[in-house]
Scaffold this active site. Structure first.
Site, mmCIF file in Angstrom:
data_model
loop_
_atom_site.group_PDB
_atom_site.id
_atom_site.type_symbol
_atom_site.label_atom_id
_atom_site.label_comp_id
_atom_site.label_asym_id
_atom_site.label_seq_id
_atom_site.Cartn_x
_atom_site.Cartn_y
_atom_site.Cartn_z
ATOM 1 N N LYS A 43 0.829 -1.205 0.000
ATOM 2 C CA LYS A 43 0.000 0.000 0.000
ATOM 3 C C LYS A 43 0.867 1.261 0.000
ATOM 4 O O LYS A 43 2.084 1.188 0.272
ATOM 5 C CB LYS A 43 -0.900 -0.021 1.243
ATOM 6 C CG LYS A 43 -1.880 -1.185 1.289
ATOM 7 C CD LYS A 43 -2.784 -1.064 2.515
ATOM 8 C CE LYS A 43 -3.788 -2.213 2.568
ATOM 9 N NZ LYS A 43 -4.751 -2.040 3.676
ATOM 10 N N TYR A 83 -12.584 -2.990 -2.281
ATOM 11 C CA TYR A 83 -13.073 -2.827 -0.916
ATOM 12 C C TYR A 83 -14.592 -2.706 -0.861
ATOM 13 O O TYR A 83 -15.140 -2.051 0.029
ATOM 14 C CB TYR A 83 -12.386 -1.635 -0.247
ATOM 15 C CG TYR A 83 -10.945 -1.924 0.146
ATOM 16 C CD1 TYR A 83 -10.583 -3.133 0.728
ATOM 17 C CD2 TYR A 83 -9.938 -0.976 -0.055
ATOM 18 C CE1 TYR A 83 -9.271 -3.413 1.089
ATOM 19 C CE2 TYR A 83 -8.626 -1.239 0.302
ATOM 20 C CZ TYR A 83 -8.290 -2.457 0.879
ATOM 21 O OH TYR A 83 -6.997 -2.729 1.242
ATOM 22 N N PHE A 91 -15.826 5.161 7.177
ATOM 23 C CA PHE A 91 -14.431 5.487 6.845
ATOM 24 C C PHE A 91 -14.041 5.076 5.418
ATOM 25 O O PHE A 91 -12.887 5.148 5.033
ATOM 26 C CB PHE A 91 -13.472 4.834 7.857
ATOM 27 C CG PHE A 91 -13.703 3.359 8.048
ATOM 28 C CD1 PHE A 91 -13.188 2.429 7.151
ATOM 29 C CD2 PHE A 91 -14.441 2.886 9.129
ATOM 30 C CE1 PHE A 91 -13.398 1.073 7.311
ATOM 31 C CE2 PHE A 91 -14.679 1.519 9.303
ATOM 32 C CZ PHE A 91 -14.142 0.619 8.388
ATOM 33 N N ARG A 119 -1.430 -14.397 4.584
ATOM 34 C CA ARG A 119 -2.285 -13.723 5.585
ATOM 35 C C ARG A 119 -1.615 -13.790 6.967
ATOM 36 O O ARG A 119 -1.648 -12.842 7.723
ATOM 37 C CB ARG A 119 -3.667 -14.391 5.663
ATOM 38 C CG ARG A 119 -4.559 -14.161 4.471
ATOM 39 C CD ARG A 119 -5.145 -12.773 4.385
ATOM 40 N NE ARG A 119 -6.106 -12.472 5.432
ATOM 41 C CZ ARG A 119 -6.843 -11.353 5.445
ATOM 42 N NH1 ARG A 119 -6.705 -10.443 4.483
ATOM 43 N NH2 ARG A 119 -7.687 -11.116 6.422
ATOM 44 N N ASN A 146 -1.831 0.130 7.063
ATOM 45 C CA ASN A 146 -1.294 -1.144 7.567
ATOM 46 C C ASN A 146 -0.443 -1.902 6.531
ATOM 47 O O ASN A 146 -0.370 -3.123 6.536
ATOM 48 C CB ASN A 146 -2.423 -2.017 8.154
ATOM 49 C CG ASN A 146 -3.484 -2.333 7.127
ATOM 50 O OD1 ASN A 146 -3.367 -1.933 5.970
ATOM 51 N ND2 ASN A 146 -4.495 -3.071 7.517
ATOM 52 N N HIS A 149 -1.992 -5.347 1.666
ATOM 53 C CA HIS A 149 -3.239 -6.084 1.482
ATOM 54 C C HIS A 149 -2.853 -7.503 1.072
ATOM 55 O O HIS A 149 -1.894 -7.692 0.324
ATOM 56 C CB HIS A 149 -4.093 -5.475 0.362
ATOM 57 C CG HIS A 149 -5.104 -6.465 -0.146
ATOM 58 N ND1 HIS A 149 -6.286 -6.716 0.521
ATOM 59 C CD2 HIS A 149 -5.070 -7.322 -1.206
ATOM 60 C CE1 HIS A 149 -6.940 -7.668 -0.118
ATOM 61 N NE2 HIS A 149 -6.227 -8.065 -1.168
ATOM 62 N N GLU A 160 -8.904 -11.028 -7.550
ATOM 63 C CA GLU A 160 -7.908 -9.958 -7.419
ATOM 64 C C GLU A 160 -6.787 -10.111 -8.452
ATOM 65 O O GLU A 160 -6.265 -9.120 -8.971
ATOM 66 C CB GLU A 160 -7.348 -9.942 -5.990
ATOM 67 C CG GLU A 160 -8.406 -9.461 -4.997
ATOM 68 C CD GLU A 160 -8.013 -9.594 -3.537
ATOM 69 O OE1 GLU A 160 -6.853 -9.962 -3.245
ATOM 70 O OE2 GLU A 160 -8.880 -9.336 -2.678
#
Ligand code: IDP
Ligand code: MG
Length: 187
Positions: A43, A83, A91, A119, A146, A149, A160
């Site tokens: 990110k 998302y 948010f 993960r 964070n 992804h 994806e």
């Protein structure tokens, strides 16, 4: 039980591939008795903080094969699709802005059970709660910022992969470390 579950996932993924015209993913899903491909986005928080190399190194050192990697700016459409499960959250606008604050690096990573492995390497969503030793646990103090992804299931990994990569951007090449990464019966 596990085998029945795996068969169900495989059937679902093959149907999805057919329905969405994602034939180029077929070879991955056919071979996914346990061999899988997952998607990681590094990110803007990783790009801006100058830790791309360190994070990529973690995947390489784990023994995961990089089969695709590129820098790109996420479009509104990409973020909204990606998302969609958070679109109703207050948010959501902030997440969108955050994901478009700079280019991201998209990676396609291949390995046995790699979706779950990555993960685990990423850690839980909130960087303040993620275990030390995980990417988020070591590099993030935030829920939103964070660092990475990672796809969370075979179905989302397939979607994806198609969202961020074209067929020609995914590579098949021998991974010479395989004999030292896996036992024969694990492949
Ligand atoms: P994941 O990235 O661990 O799979 P998701 O719940 O799918 O977590 O959320 C996607 C991303 O949205 C998170 O990585 C994080 O950047 C952001 N996010 C999730 N929950 C919140 C929140 O409560 N506040 C701000 N950002 C959030
Ligand atoms: Mg998620």
């Amino acid at each position: 039980m596990v085998i029945i579950w795996m068969r169900k996932i495989k059937k679902f993924t093959l149907e999805l591939i057919k329905e969405k015209n994602l034939q180029f993913l077929e070879s991955f899903s056919n071979s996914f008795s346990t061999m899988q491909v997952t998607v990681v986005l590094l990110k803007p928080s990783a790009v801006q903080r100058g830790i791309l190399g360190e994070v990529i190194t973690r995947f390489e050192k784990k023994g995961i094969q990089i089969v695709g990697m590129k820098m790109l700016c996420l479009t509104d459409e990409m973020v909204s699709e990606h998302y969609a499960h958070l679109a109703h959250k207050p948010f959501f606008g902030r997440i969108k802005e955050s994901m478009q604050a700079s280019p991201v690096v998209a990676m396609a990573l291949k390995g046995v059970d790699v979706i779950n492995v990555v993960r685990q390497l990423a850690g839980v969503t909130n960087g303040r709660e993620a275990a030390p030793g995980t990417i988020r646990g070591d590099y993030s103090m935030s829920v939103q910022e964070n660092i990475v992804h990672a796809s969370d299931s075979p179905e989302t990994a397939a979607l994806e992969l198609a969202r961020f990569f074209s067929e020609s951007e995914i590579f098949t090449y021998p991974h010479f470390l395989h004999p030292f990464t896996y036992a024969n019966d694990e492949l």
